[in-house]
Design a protein around this motif. Structure first.
Motif, PDB file in Angstrom:
ATOM      1  N   GLY A   1      55.467  28.305  44.883  1.00 25.42           N
ATOM      2  CA  GLY A   1      56.475  27.562  45.420  1.00 25.42           C
ATOM      3  C   GLY A   1      56.275  26.991  46.642  1.00 25.42           C
TER       4      GLY A   1
ATOM      5  N   ARG B   1      62.312  18.180  49.112  1.00 24.37           N
ATOM      6  CA  ARG B   1      61.141  19.049  49.070  1.00 24.37           C
ATOM      7  C   ARG B   1      60.011  18.284  49.174  1.00 24.37           C
TER       8      ARG B   1
ATOM      9  N   THR C   1      60.315  29.940  45.031  1.00 26.28           N
ATOM     10  CA  THR C   1      60.518  29.459  43.646  1.00 26.28           C
ATOM     11  C   THR C   1      62.054  29.625  43.472  1.00 26.28           C
TER      12      THR C   1
ATOM     13  N   PRO D   1      59.088  24.213  50.569  1.00 27.39           N
ATOM     14  CA  PRO D   1      59.113  24.321  49.028  1.00 27.39           C
ATOM     15  C   PRO D   1      58.618  23.001  48.696  1.00 27.39           C
TER      16      PRO D   1
END
Length: 341
Positions: free
Chosen positions: A300, A193, A181, A340
């Motif tokens: 995350g 990501r 996160t 992530p």
């Protein structure tokens, strides 16, 4: 009475045998330094204690492939000393992180055998498990290898194991405490990501590395891999030493940083094939195809399934019209990595 060991031949394997591999190995920061010197490895989680701590880990674990190479090397004298070739992998999972100071041991169970039609060799399937000094599983995987026969005796009964096509997302083991996160994309090296990738996307990793004999020989000795085809130039009719397939895996994984810098940890090996032999002087390039994307229960943290291809040719080329691997393709590897979201 001879005291030397010529290694196992195909006739020496029976389904159900469990082999305890010799020589435990304590891994420290020297192995990390050598790994990063041999390969252009630079994923942040395996490079920086501070970065790893920002992601919820106590400090930076050893590269996932250090675990693989060390466990693999333990098995060679018992599984592939007399191998013709290492053929493939399946059902691989990284279960516990490898920390500096951990001691690795390994065992293998024979789960399949099949003599080849030429009667001079056969395929052996083993499930190998590496453990740390606490008895915790570090990783396990299945591999199959073509092994020479000692003679021309009768073939054992064929047993071919039923292997999963992929490790399910539910069976992926996320390291305790991992939390993306507060992930620092600038320090990681790229802004991409999980949501920036799409299934079917092909990524050309652009760079190449020309393999030299010296680097290959150092790497193979580092992992205590004693397979004859990697050292003895008289072991093959062409007089060439075969490059250890794991060396190609690590090169391709390191090259994949360019485009997949945030695929930080390998957690599963779904399948893999060393499609064609690799020799010193070959220039290895890499490309990846996104096969799947999934969520995990860790904050995350997502999972991305990738096909990683090492090649001497162009990105995107895998097979010819006949369905066989193109001659320039060296490696076809299917794995899950954490990224992530």
């Amino acid at each position: 009475m001879t005291k030397t060991n010529a290694g196992r031949f195909f006739e020496d394997y029976a389904v159900g045998d469990v082999i305890t591999h010799a020589v435990p190995r304590t891994i420290k920061m020297g192995e990390r330094a050598l790994y990063h010197a041999l390969y252009p490895a630079r994923h942040a989680l395996h490079s920086s204690d501070q970065f790893a701590q920002s992601c919820g880990l106590p400090f930076s674990p050893l590269d996932d492939l250090v675990t693989f190479h060390t466990v693999f090397g333990k098995t060679v004298p018992d599984v592939s000393l007399n191998a013709v070739a290492n053929l493939g992998y399946a059902e691989g999972r990284w279960i516990t992180s490898l920390w500096p100071g951990d001691t690795i041991t390994a065992t293998s169970e024979v789960i399949g055998v099949k003599q080849n039609s030429n009667g001079k060799s056969g395929v052996v399937w083993v499930r190998t498990t590496g453990r740390n000094q606490h008895g915790e599983e570090l990783m396990s995987y299945v591999r199959w290898v073509m092994v020479r026969k000692r003679g021309e005796g009768p073939a054992p009964e064929t047993v071919i194991p039923d292997l999963a096509k992929a490790v399910s997302v539910q069976d992926l083991v996320i390291p305790k405490g991992l939390d993306f996160t507060n992930y620092d994309f600038a320090l990681a090296g790229e802004p991409h990501r999980l949501s920036d990738y799409s299934v079917g996307e092909v990524i050309d990793h652009v760079d190449g590395v020309t393999i030299e004999e010296a680097e290959h020989m150092l790497a193979t000795r580092l992992w205590q891999n004693t397979a004859k085809v990697h050292f003895d130039a008289t072991n093959r009719p062409d007089g060439k030493r075969l490059i250890y397939g794991g060396h190609v895996i690590s090169l391709a994984r390191a090259l994949s940083f360019n485009g997949l810098a945030n695929a930080q940890m390998i957690v599963a090996l779904n399948g893999g094939a060393h499609a064609n032999p690799c020799f010193a002087g070959d220039t290895v390039r890499a490309w990846s195809e996104v096969l799947d994307i999934a969520e995990t229960s860790a904050p995350g943290v997502g999972a991305i399934r990738l096909r990683l291809v090492a090649t001497k040719g162009e990105a995107g080329t895998l097979r010819g019209e006949d369905g066989k691997y193109a001659p320039e393709v060296l490696l076809d590897l299917d794995y899950w990595a954490l990224m992530p979201v």
